[in-house]
Design a protein around this motif. Sequence first.
Motif, short mmCIF file in Angstrom:
data_model
loop_
_atom_site.label_atom_id
_atom_site.label_comp_id
_atom_site.label_asym_id
_atom_site.label_seq_id
_atom_site.Cartn_x
_atom_site.Cartn_y
_atom_site.Cartn_z
N HIS A 1 51.91 -8.40 49.68
CA HIS A 1 52.28 -7.30 50.59
C HIS A 1 51.12 -6.70 51.25
O HIS A 1 50.02 -6.65 51.01
CB HIS A 1 53.04 -6.12 49.88
N GLY A 2 51.33 -5.99 52.48
CA GLY A 2 50.38 -5.36 53.25
C GLY A 2 50.20 -3.94 52.49
O GLY A 2 51.18 -3.52 51.94
N GLU A 3 49.10 -3.18 52.70
CA GLU A 3 48.77 -2.22 52.31
C GLU A 3 49.89 -1.09 52.65
O GLU A 3 50.18 -0.07 51.78
CB GLU A 3 47.39 -1.51 52.56
N GLU A 4 50.38 -1.09 53.86
CA GLU A 4 51.34 -0.12 54.27
C GLU A 4 52.66 -0.18 53.79
O GLU A 4 53.24 1.14 53.75
CB GLU A 4 51.50 -0.40 55.97
N ASP A 5 52.90 -1.21 53.02
CA ASP A 5 54.13 -1.27 52.25
C ASP A 5 54.05 -0.38 50.86
O ASP A 5 55.21 -0.29 50.39
CB ASP A 5 54.42 -2.89 51.71
N PHE A 6 52.88 0.22 50.66
CA PHE A 6 52.84 0.90 49.54
C PHE A 6 52.40 2.39 49.88
O PHE A 6 52.36 3.31 48.92
CB PHE A 6 51.60 0.53 48.64
N ALA A 7 52.50 2.80 51.31
CA ALA A 7 52.10 3.92 51.78
C ALA A 7 52.98 5.08 51.45
O ALA A 7 52.44 6.34 51.26
CB ALA A 7 51.91 3.85 53.37
N VAL A 8 54.28 4.95 51.04
CA VAL A 8 54.90 5.96 50.66
C VAL A 8 55.61 5.86 49.23
O VAL A 8 56.40 4.66 49.15
CB VAL A 8 56.28 6.03 51.84
N ARG A 9 55.39 6.77 48.46
CA ARG A 9 55.80 6.75 47.24
C ARG A 9 57.26 6.74 47.28
O ARG A 9 58.14 7.45 47.94
CB ARG A 9 55.63 7.95 46.37
N GLY A 10 58.22 5.84 46.27
CA GLY A 10 59.45 5.68 46.34
C GLY A 10 60.02 4.54 47.44
O GLY A 10 61.18 4.30 47.31
N LYS A 11 59.18 4.36 48.22
CA LYS A 11 59.62 3.39 49.19
C LYS A 11 58.67 2.04 49.19
O LYS A 11 58.31 1.46 50.09
CB LYS A 11 59.56 3.80 50.83
N GLU A 12 58.55 1.61 47.95
CA GLU A 12 57.83 0.17 47.77
C GLU A 12 58.34 -0.68 48.08
O GLU A 12 59.59 -0.80 48.33
CB GLU A 12 57.37 0.38 46.20
N PRO A 13 58.00 -1.91 47.96
CA PRO A 13 58.67 -3.18 48.47
C PRO A 13 59.88 -3.44 47.70
O PRO A 13 59.92 -3.08 46.57
CB PRO A 13 57.60 -4.23 48.17
N LYS A 14 60.88 -4.14 48.24
CA LYS A 14 62.30 -4.06 47.50
C LYS A 14 61.80 -5.03 46.71
O LYS A 14 62.87 -5.13 45.62
CB LYS A 14 63.27 -4.73 48.51
N ASP A 15 61.07 -6.14 46.71
CA ASP A 15 61.28 -6.93 45.46
C ASP A 15 60.18 -6.47 44.40
O ASP A 15 59.62 -7.39 43.43
CB ASP A 15 60.63 -8.25 46.06
N GLU A 16 59.99 -5.19 44.35
CA GLU A 16 59.34 -4.53 43.26
C GLU A 16 59.72 -4.90 41.95
O GLU A 16 61.01 -5.08 41.65
CB GLU A 16 59.12 -3.09 43.40
N VAL A 17 58.85 -5.29 40.75
CA VAL A 17 59.18 -5.33 39.61
C VAL A 17 58.46 -4.44 38.78
O VAL A 17 57.08 -4.56 39.12
CB VAL A 17 59.14 -6.88 39.10
N GLN A 18 58.91 -3.61 37.76
CA GLN A 18 58.21 -2.41 37.22
C GLN A 18 57.88 -3.32 35.78
O GLN A 18 58.88 -3.55 34.98
CB GLN A 18 58.83 -1.15 37.12
N ILE A 19 56.72 -3.21 35.24
CA ILE A 19 56.29 -3.59 34.02
C ILE A 19 55.27 -2.41 33.37
O ILE A 19 54.54 -1.94 33.95
CB ILE A 19 55.72 -5.09 33.89
#
Length: 106
Positions: free
Chosen positions: A7-25
């Motif tokens: 992903h690009g750095e900008e994809d993480f710039a806003v908390r709560g709007k992380e990439p849609k394909d996020e998987v939390q571990i």
Amino acid sequence: MKNGSHHGEEDFAVRGKEPKDEVQIYTWKDATLRELTDLVKEVAPEARRRSAKLSFAFVYPDNRGRFVLRTVGTTLSYGNGRRLDDSKSLGELSFQIGDYLDVAIF
């Protein structure tokens, strides 16, 4: 996780709007990239391909608050005799609590 690139750095710039394909571990800093590869393979069928290569990157804010993406290691889905960065732990690679771990699957 993303197929074909990080992903690009900008994809993480806003908390709560992380990439849609996020998987939390939830893991420990002593987890190795091989252990993380095996976790990714449990949830991402494309990572189970024999030829799959996984690239790991940390995403974190720099001193100015802008997000930076730093590639830290590569593994193969199945070792094939080559181990690359399998034994490196998150702690050894300077992972910090609160950083994102971005995984690209090739």
